[in-house]
Design an enzyme around this catalytic site. Structure first.
Site, PDB file in Angstrom:
ATOM      1  N   ARG A   1      38.640  41.078  44.033  1.00 44.90           N
ATOM      2  CA  ARG A   1      37.424  40.739  45.380  1.00 44.90           C
ATOM      3  C   ARG A   1      36.590  40.378  44.973  1.00 44.90           C
ATOM      4  O   ARG A   1      35.877  39.399  45.515  1.00 44.90           O
ATOM      5  CB  ARG A   1      37.529  42.199  46.146  1.00 44.90           C
TER       6      ARG A   1
ATOM      7  N   ASP B   1      50.063  53.390  43.656  1.00 40.14           N
ATOM      8  CA  ASP B   1      50.094  53.035  42.480  1.00 40.14           C
ATOM      9  C   ASP B   1      50.390  54.120  41.240  1.00 40.14           C
ATOM     10  O   ASP B   1      50.859  53.932  40.165  1.00 40.14           O
ATOM     11  CB  ASP B   1      49.033  51.969  41.921  1.00 40.14           C
TER      12      ASP B   1
HETATM   13  C1  S3P Z   1      46.281  46.430  45.944  1.00 39.69           C
HETATM   14  C2  S3P Z   1      46.895  47.171  47.023  1.00 39.69           C
HETATM   15  C3  S3P Z   1      48.352  47.843  46.984  1.00 39.69           C
HETATM   16  C4  S3P Z   1      48.293  48.272  45.525  1.00 39.69           C
HETATM   17  C5  S3P Z   1      48.145  47.003  44.381  1.00 39.69           C
HETATM   18  C6  S3P Z   1      46.621  46.517  44.642  1.00 39.69           C
HETATM   19  C7  S3P Z   1      44.919  45.824  46.403  1.00 39.69           C
HETATM   20  O1  S3P Z   1      49.261  47.128  47.189  1.00 39.69           O
HETATM   21  O2  S3P Z   1      49.752  48.712  45.149  1.00 39.69           O
HETATM   22  O3  S3P Z   1      48.508  47.386  43.028  1.00 39.69           O
HETATM   23  O4  S3P Z   1      44.578  45.150  45.461  1.00 39.69           O
HETATM   24  O5  S3P Z   1      44.894  45.532  47.394  1.00 39.69           O
HETATM   25  P1  S3P Z   1      49.488  46.981  48.772  1.00 39.69           P
HETATM   26  O6  S3P Z   1      48.299  46.931  49.562  1.00 39.69           O
HETATM   27  O7  S3P Z   1      50.486  45.810  49.172  1.00 39.69           O
HETATM   28  O8  S3P Z   1      50.475  48.287  49.097  1.00 39.69           O
END
Ligand code: S3P
Length: 441
Positions: free
Chosen positions: A28, A326
């Protein structure tokens, strides 16, 4: 060439370890910097392959990113959110976050682009993101089964109201990013609270003028056509998900203690620590409030101190699944070794990660001699089991590799990990850092 590593049973874990910069926040920070009208400096940037993918994609879109030799800091020249047409498909590698967040900012550009990735990423669903961006007016198509590559013909977007059926921070962030370019306001309602790094960063940059956040209603309003963002510097907190591995080792091994300074303490990321505490874990989190503001993009940061403890399984709250998504393979590892039976439900989306992580976790545990049941949306098993050593093929999934290594240190016999080098995706020096903590007979 893939690497095979042997992990020997450990007796103790002791010491202090500095975690890499947070992966989610690093993506981000880079993307938001490209939406500014000036120069941004990012410190403590994550250095894993996923972040390299975001850097590669942004550079292919004409963004100037100067990386320090160690990759841990970057200077990004913002482009006001106006990018150059890329000459080739944009390769997101293994990184779902790169693909989904970039879809949100490519949909409103003035050119065509294609987002693609490695075999794992190309097998993961992209239909949700395509569908919601289409509702905003995007011209976007996917391959059969709603999978990448994603083809985007840039067009003017309009703000809409979205009631998301799936709890996904990636989906939410893509809509928020698209909403910044859209005509009119975008309202996004999520079914369960997911990590809110995107909202925090935007809110910190321009309080109340870009975004409003209603945490009770789980609703975010993004005000359209407010770009460019103001230039800013950010220090990325340590990765809360990476910290879970040393935290578990110091909890599960006797006479162990470990200190992890400067770790991100976003409530949407520390549900795993809270769960281990509820299981009887001794985890002390000390907030360093000095970092809770502008410097870290609105993220709370603190020091974690862990000591050995005897754990008992307690129910996993399905509402909190997005906040420990995660860490679920690692949770299954400790659940097998702790007292009482255990069950994880409401985690069907785990099948859509870098691998089908429900089945990958079940086969990892079975290869170590554990008895586990695989369900449509989770896993269950008995407590008080013993890992007897074995061989685990990570199939290129970094979280399976790190969870398998922890299981190996907690096993009675050595564990061989095939394709262990995939840890470079999120935590390149995972084995070196853990070697500094682990003690053997
Ligand atoms: C993430 C959101 C999660 C996570 C991924 C990173 C992010 O996925 O599993 O490792 O940086 O927004 P989801 O939001 O699709 O569940």
């Amino acid at each position: 060439m893939t690497q095979t590593l042997e992990i020997k049973p450990a007796v103790r874990a002791r010491g202090l370890s500095v975690m890499p910069g947070d992966k989610s926040i690093s993506h981000r920070a880079l993307i938001f910097a490209s939406l500014t009208n000036g120069t941004c400096r990012i410190e403590n940037l994550a250095t894993g392959d996923d972040i390299r993918s975001t850097i590669r994609v942004l550079r292919a879109l004409g963004v100037s990113i100067t990386l320090a030799p160690d990759g841990e800091s970057a200077i990004v020249e913002g482009r006001d959110g106006q990018f150059e047409k890329p000459s080739d498909p944009l390769d997101c590698g293994n990184s779902g976050t790169t693909m989904r967040l970039m879809a949100g900012i490519l949909a409103p550009q003035k050119f065509e682009s294609i987002l693609t990735g490695d075999e794992s990423l190309r097998s993961r669903p992209a239909y949700r993101i395509a569908s919601v961006l289409r509702d905003m007016g995007a011209d976007i198509s996917t391959q059969s089964g709603g999978r990448p590559p994603i083809k985007i013909k840039g067009t003017q977007l309009r703000g809409i109201s979205v009631k998301a059926e799936t709890a996904s921070a990636q989906l939410k962030s893509a809509v928020i990013l698209a909403g910044l370019f859209a005509r009119g306001d975008t309202v996004y309602h999520e079914p369960l609270q997911t990590r809110d790094h995107t909202e925090r960063l935007l809110h910190t940059l321009v309080p109340n003028d870009l975004i409003t956040i209603d945490r009770i209603e789980k609703t975010i309003t993004v005000y359209g056509e407010r770009l460019p963002l103001p230039p800013h510097d950010i220090v990325v907190p340590g990765d809360a998900s990476s910290a879970a591995y040393p935290l578990v080792l110091a909890t599960m091994l006797p006479e162990s203690t470990c200190t992890l300074p400067f770790v991100g303490m976003n409530a949407g990321r520390i549900a795993f620590y809270r769960h281990v505490q509820a299981m009887g874990g001794t985890i002390v989190m000390t907030r360093e409030d000095i970092h809770a503001g502008q410097a870290t993009g609105g993220e709370p940061v603190g020091e974690i101190a862990v000591m050995s403890a005897k754990l008992k399984n307690v129910p996993v709250d399905p509402e909190r699944i997005p906040a420990l998504i995660d860490e679920l393979p690692l949770l299954a590892v400790i659940a097998c070794l702790s007292d009482r039976p255990w069950e994880i439900t409401g985690a069907a989306r785990l099948r859509e990660k870098e691998t089908d992580r429900i089945s990958a976790t079940a086969s990892m545990l079975r290869n170590l001699g554990a008895d586990v049941n695989e369900h449509r949306d989770g896993l269950s098993g008995q407590g008080g089991q013993v890992f007897k050593g074995g061989t685990i093929d990570t199939k290129g999934d970094h979280r399976i590799a790190m969870s398998a290594a922890v299981a190996g240190w907690l096993s009675s016999e050595p564990v061989k990990i095939i394709n262990s080098d995939c840890v470079r995706i999120s935590f390149p020096d995972f084995f070196e850092k853990m070697a500094d903590l682990v003690e053997y007979h």
